[in-house]
Design a protein around this motif. Sequence first.
Motif: not given
Length: 239
Positions: A12-20, A63-71
């Motif tokens: 839910r946190a990773l696939l929120g509107r902004r991050r998605a 870059l996607i790894g950064v967003i998903a891993g840290t997020g």
Amino acid sequence: MYDPTVARLTYRALLGRRRALILGALPLLLIVISLAVRALAGADDQTAADVLGGLALATMVPLIGVIAGTGAIGPEIDDGSVVYLLSKPIKRPTIIFTKLIVAVAVTMVFSAVPTLIAGFILNGNGQQVAVAYTVAALVASITYAALFLLLGTVSRHAVVFGLVYALIWEALFGSLVPGARTLSVQQWSLAVAEKVAGGELVTSDVGLTTATVAMAAVTVLATWYAGQKLRTLTLAGEE
């Protein structure tokens, strides 16, 4: 080692509107560029390898790894909500492992799938280029997710450090400086891709055995250390 509730909250946190939207922008850009290259240059195996290697594997995947891993954990630590999660009767390694699984899954979906689509657009998987780079994106997703999950656990500036690693080390030094290539997740994953392609279009400066051991070691150690740091964070909060 896997908790469905933690996984659901992390998704839910990773696939929120902004991050998605951010996660979806990079794959969309890759596909648009691939369509343009195919329209202008036609189906060419070398061009496909250059686009998938230079844009997909060297830039998009980390870059996607950064967003998903840290997020997966960073925002919870920053806003203090992780305290509520740590107060539950869930083992700390279970929390980390569950978040790693989610981060890996998200990274794979948003990087490997568009890489495969782009590869088929560029040259219809000629010489197994599309499949090779897709496999590379899959294996790289695991290591990247573990590394950036660790960064999110140990630093409040994880996104900054992650971007520096992804854009400077992987995309720049990992491609240009010979010595840095042996310590590059990109080159490790390329070793796997080289084995899949079995030709001269996909090459790596690292042997397959070395690359496999390195990826496995980094993934395991990063996950273990993230669990240890989460335990330290719990003790600090209790004190």
